[in-house]
Design a protein around this motif. Structure first.
Motif, PDB file in Angstrom:
ATOM      1  N   VAL A   1      55.259  29.486  40.943  1.00  0.00           N
ATOM      2  CA  VAL A   1      54.255  30.551  40.859  1.00  0.00           C
ATOM      3  C   VAL A   1      53.716  30.786  42.265  1.00  0.00           C
ATOM      4  O   VAL A   1      53.132  29.885  42.871  1.00  0.00           O
ATOM      5  CB  VAL A   1      53.109  30.169  39.908  1.00  0.00           C
ATOM      6  CG1 VAL A   1      52.068  31.283  39.848  1.00  0.00           C
ATOM      7  CG2 VAL A   1      53.653  29.872  38.512  1.00  0.00           C
ATOM      8  N   ALA A   2      53.947  31.977  42.791  1.00  0.00           N
ATOM      9  CA  ALA A   2      53.523  32.304  44.152  1.00  0.00           C
ATOM     10  C   ALA A   2      52.275  33.167  44.124  1.00  0.00           C
ATOM     11  O   ALA A   2      52.122  34.047  43.272  1.00  0.00           O
ATOM     12  CB  ALA A   2      54.642  33.022  44.894  1.00  0.00           C
TER      13      ALA A   2
ATOM     14  N   HIS B   1      57.006  18.428  29.264  1.00  0.00           N
ATOM     15  CA  HIS B   1      56.212  18.449  30.489  1.00  0.00           C
ATOM     16  C   HIS B   1      56.982  19.249  31.536  1.00  0.00           C
ATOM     17  O   HIS B   1      57.838  18.701  32.231  1.00  0.00           O
ATOM     18  CB  HIS B   1      55.915  17.035  30.982  1.00  0.00           C
ATOM     19  CG  HIS B   1      55.073  16.235  30.048  1.00  0.00           C
ATOM     20  ND1 HIS B   1      55.593  15.546  28.976  1.00  0.00           N
ATOM     21  CD2 HIS B   1      53.729  16.034  30.008  1.00  0.00           C
ATOM     22  CE1 HIS B   1      54.610  14.945  28.325  1.00  0.00           C
ATOM     23  NE2 HIS B   1      53.473  15.232  28.916  1.00  0.00           N
ATOM     24  N   LEU B   2      56.688  20.526  31.590  1.00  0.00           N
ATOM     25  CA  LEU B   2      57.445  21.437  32.450  1.00  0.00           C
ATOM     26  C   LEU B   2      56.772  21.558  33.820  1.00  0.00           C
ATOM     27  O   LEU B   2      55.612  21.983  33.911  1.00  0.00           O
ATOM     28  CB  LEU B   2      57.538  22.813  31.790  1.00  0.00           C
ATOM     29  CG  LEU B   2      58.197  22.837  30.405  1.00  0.00           C
ATOM     30  CD1 LEU B   2      58.206  24.254  29.852  1.00  0.00           C
ATOM     31  CD2 LEU B   2      59.619  22.269  30.466  1.00  0.00           C
ATOM     32  N   PRO B   3      57.475  21.198  34.893  1.00  0.00           N
ATOM     33  CA  PRO B   3      56.887  21.302  36.227  1.00  0.00           C
ATOM     34  C   PRO B   3      56.643  22.762  36.616  1.00  0.00           C
ATOM     35  O   PRO B   3      57.501  23.627  36.415  1.00  0.00           O
ATOM     36  CB  PRO B   3      57.952  20.669  37.132  1.00  0.00           C
ATOM     37  CG  PRO B   3      58.823  19.885  36.223  1.00  0.00           C
ATOM     38  CD  PRO B   3      58.824  20.615  34.922  1.00  0.00           C
ATOM     39  N   THR B   4      55.471  23.004  37.157  1.00  0.00           N
ATOM     40  CA  THR B   4      55.123  24.323  37.691  1.00  0.00           C
ATOM     41  C   THR B   4      54.693  24.137  39.131  1.00  0.00           C
ATOM     42  O   THR B   4      53.707  23.454  39.408  1.00  0.00           O
ATOM     43  CB  THR B   4      53.994  24.974  36.884  1.00  0.00           C
ATOM     44  OG1 THR B   4      54.403  25.095  35.516  1.00  0.00           O
ATOM     45  CG2 THR B   4      53.669  26.363  37.426  1.00  0.00           C
ATOM     46  N   LEU B   5      55.456  24.729  40.047  1.00  0.00           N
ATOM     47  CA  LEU B   5      55.174  24.628  41.470  1.00  0.00           C
ATOM     48  C   LEU B   5      54.320  25.814  41.885  1.00  0.00           C
ATOM     49  O   LEU B   5      54.729  26.962  41.727  1.00  0.00           O
ATOM     50  CB  LEU B   5      56.482  24.604  42.265  1.00  0.00           C
ATOM     51  CG  LEU B   5      56.372  24.309  43.760  1.00  0.00           C
ATOM     52  CD1 LEU B   5      55.976  22.857  43.984  1.00  0.00           C
ATOM     53  CD2 LEU B   5      57.699  24.605  44.463  1.00  0.00           C
ATOM     54  N   PHE B   6      53.110  25.543  42.377  1.00  0.00           N
ATOM     55  CA  PHE B   6      52.212  26.596  42.848  1.00  0.00           C
ATOM     56  C   PHE B   6      52.328  26.696  44.358  1.00  0.00           C
ATOM     57  O   PHE B   6      52.193  25.698  45.068  1.00  0.00           O
ATOM     58  CB  PHE B   6      50.767  26.276  42.479  1.00  0.00           C
ATOM     59  CG  PHE B   6      50.481  26.271  41.001  1.00  0.00           C
ATOM     60  CD1 PHE B   6      50.040  27.424  40.362  1.00  0.00           C
ATOM     61  CD2 PHE B   6      50.654  25.119  40.254  1.00  0.00           C
ATOM     62  CE1 PHE B   6      49.772  27.420  39.008  1.00  0.00           C
ATOM     63  CE2 PHE B   6      50.381  25.102  38.899  1.00  0.00           C
ATOM     64  CZ  PHE B   6      49.941  26.261  38.270  1.00  0.00           C
ATOM     65  N   VAL B   7      52.591  27.898  44.846  1.00  0.00           N
ATOM     66  CA  VAL B   7      52.703  28.152  46.283  1.00  0.00           C
ATOM     67  C   VAL B   7      51.682  29.215  46.642  1.00  0.00           C
ATOM     68  O   VAL B   7      51.723  30.329  46.120  1.00  0.00           O
ATOM     69  CB  VAL B   7      54.116  28.620  46.668  1.00  0.00           C
ATOM     70  CG1 VAL B   7      54.189  28.902  48.155  1.00  0.00           C
ATOM     71  CG2 VAL B   7      55.149  27.588  46.256  1.00  0.00           C
ATOM     72  N   VAL B   8      50.743  28.866  47.515  1.00  0.00           N
ATOM     73  CA  VAL B   8      49.677  29.780  47.909  1.00  0.00           C
ATOM     74  C   VAL B   8      49.795  30.052  49.399  1.00  0.00           C
ATOM     75  O   VAL B   8      49.731  29.125  50.218  1.00  0.00           O
ATOM     76  CB  VAL B   8      48.290  29.193  47.583  1.00  0.00           C
ATOM     77  CG1 VAL B   8      47.184  30.115  48.086  1.00  0.00           C
ATOM     78  CG2 VAL B   8      48.149  28.967  46.077  1.00  0.00           C
TER      79      VAL B   8
END
Length: 514
Positions: free
Chosen positions: A235-236, A141-148
């Motif tokens: 992920v930006a 379960h790999l955390p993916t941080l989304f920044v918009v």
């Protein structure tokens, strides 16, 4: 002034063992606060990228603002750079003793112990780095941080969402997961989601629907954003503009052939009204003695016209059918596209699949059999018999085509079961085929793409589900490459472009030239 308290050496030793290090503290040197006054202290904690998305970080300590020594303490908010931040108000000169607590849904983990005398300064910022937690990260379960980041034109108090190709992203419903506003920037929004290794993400930002989907800075369409999950990552995305806030170039009409429209009232079945789009073969008006088979297809607005398609891509059913008829590769047919509604999931499913609602496929089937088909048969020169009547669709449209073939085999005998959602309700459609007492007189096209979904594991599961349906049909007497055609489309995705690419094969199988 910093004061060394008893036990600090022990605390520092614990910090070192747990991988926590103080990287610095800063404050703004302005007019000092009067003695006995209070100041705001901002806690800024850098955490490992592997920190679970479900986790929260609290500061728990000896001050009421820190929980009075018990959780919940001061909650820190995950920010766009992955740090956790938050602030509390404390009395100048008070010695705070506190620790960082990593909170999971079922457990709390103490991370380190700290001591700090509140300084006589304003805008104090305490910065810490957690190099690792005392619990090991979950490699599955790999955390993916989304920044918009949104443009200045974004209305105040807007909700920012991501919609994409995963269930946690809403499966392209326009509003899959809502982002939180950044602690430090009013134009940045953030969320954290976890995925299995190898997951291929496709997504776009919206303000809650496809009517407000992101566009580029000039108001043009953009491609889906893509990210492959191989490690914890950020992920930006920079939004250029929003569809509803810029003048949109009208989409072109891309219709080919003789097209007619009809409106259908669904209220008698507890369903919403909808439109039909009807494609007639080029010789329909000249060969007035001819009668034609009819293929009914779901998601009608996506079949023939870019202007009405949900994602600006159409199936090209009209162009493909015209080319095949003119080349003599299929018999001339009439194609009826049935527009979907906001109740698409309800209407295209035979039962609920908790937590998702569903189960109006029988009502939708009655609308087709009792209202739509009689309208088409009375308006156009059709061959109304079941042996000439087909039903086709993709995804949930493929599922409902298979279901209505089983329940209305006296009306529809040629089925296009395209990328079907076999998974629905624990593969209920497979169970229904297994429960058949005898084989139905159905000619079935069944297919699936090898890259339908985002991850390799999901792709394989989707293919495996479709193979289960294929094998169940064969066990009931359907003959592979006879009255059952099965295709695994190499590289096929779960989208209109992929379905368009194999539409010619589908039509040639269901309506071969005599």
């Amino acid at each position: 002034m910093k004061r060394t308290l008893p036990g600090v050496r022990v605390a520092l030793t614990l910090m070192a063992l747990l991988g926590v290090s103080l990287v610095g503290c800063s404050s703004e040197d302005v007019a000092p606060t009067p003695a006995g006054g209070s100041v705001d202290v901002q806690f800024d904690v850098a955490v490992p990228a592997s920190t679970p998305c479900s986790a929260t970080v609290e500061v728990v300590g000896n001050d009421p603002a820190l929980g009075g020594g018990k959780s919940p303490g001061l909650a820190l908010k995950r920010d766009v750079d992955g740090h956790f931040r938050g602030s509390g108000t404390f009395t100048v000169g008070k010695v705070l003793t506190y620790n960082f607590v990593l909170t999971h849904p079922s457990a709390q983990e103490p991370i380190a112990f700290h001591s700090y005398m509140v300084e006589n300064r304003r805008n104090i910022q305490r910065q810490w780095t957690v190099s690792k937690w005392s619990v090991a990260p979950d490699p599955e379960h790999l955390p993916t941080l989304f920044v918009v980041d949104v443009p200045a034109s974004t209305p105040a108090n807007s909700e920012i969402w991501l919609s994409g190709n995963q269930e946690s992203l809403g499966n392209w419903n326009g509003a899959g997961v809502q982002l939180a506003q950044s602690y430090s920037s009013e134009r940045s929004y953030v969320t954290c989601l976890e995925f299995s290794p190898g997951t291929n993400l496709e997504f776009k930002a919206t303000r809650g629907s496809w009517d407000s989907v992101e566009k580029d800075a000039q108001g043009g369409e953009i491609n889906n954003r893509f990210h492959r999950v191989d490690a914890p990552s950020t992920v930006a995305a920079q939004v250029g503009s929003w569809r509803d806030l810029v003048p949109e170039e009208p989409r072109p009409d891309t219709l080919t052939g003789n097209i007619k429209y009809h409106e259908v009232d669904g209220s008698a079945y507890g369903l919403k009204n909808r439109q039909l789009i009807v494609w007639l073969p080029s010789n329909y008006d000249t060969d007035t003695n001819a009668h034609y088979p009819v293929l009914y297809m779901h998601d009608g607005q996506n079949l023939m016209n870019v202007k009405t398609s949900a994602f600006g891509v159409e199936w090209g059913v009209d162009e493909t059918a015209q080319q095949l008829v003119e080349a003599g590769q299929i018999e001339p047919i009439i194609i009826v596209g049935i527009y979907n509604t906001v109740d698409r999931v309800l209407e295209y499913t035979q039962m609920p699949s908790p937590p998702r609602d569903g189960g109006k496929a029988d009502d939708y089937g009655r609308l087709l059999v009792e209202t739509i088909k009689p309208l088409i048969d009375s308006t156009y020169r059709t061959k109304p018999e079941p042996e000439y009547t087909g039903l086709a669709g993709s995804s949930l449209g493929g599922l409902v085509s298979m279901y209505l073939g089983l329940t209305h085999g006296d009306t529809f005998t040629r089925l296009g079961v395209i990328s079907p959602s076999v998974w629905w309700a624990s593969r209920d459609i497979v169970s229904r085929v297994n429960a058949l007492s005898d084989k139905k007189p159905l000619r079935i096209w069944l297919d699936i793409g090898t890259e339908e979904l985002g991850s390799d594991a999901d792709n394989q599961e989707t293919v495996d589900d479709t193979r289960l349906l294929r094998d169940a049909l064969i066990a009931k007497g359907w003959v592979l490459d006879g009255d059952l055609k099965y295709l695994e489309a190499e590289g096929g995705r779960h989208n209109e472009a992929s379905w368009r690419a194999r539409m010619d094969q589908i039509l040639k199988y269901l309506y071969p030239a005599h």
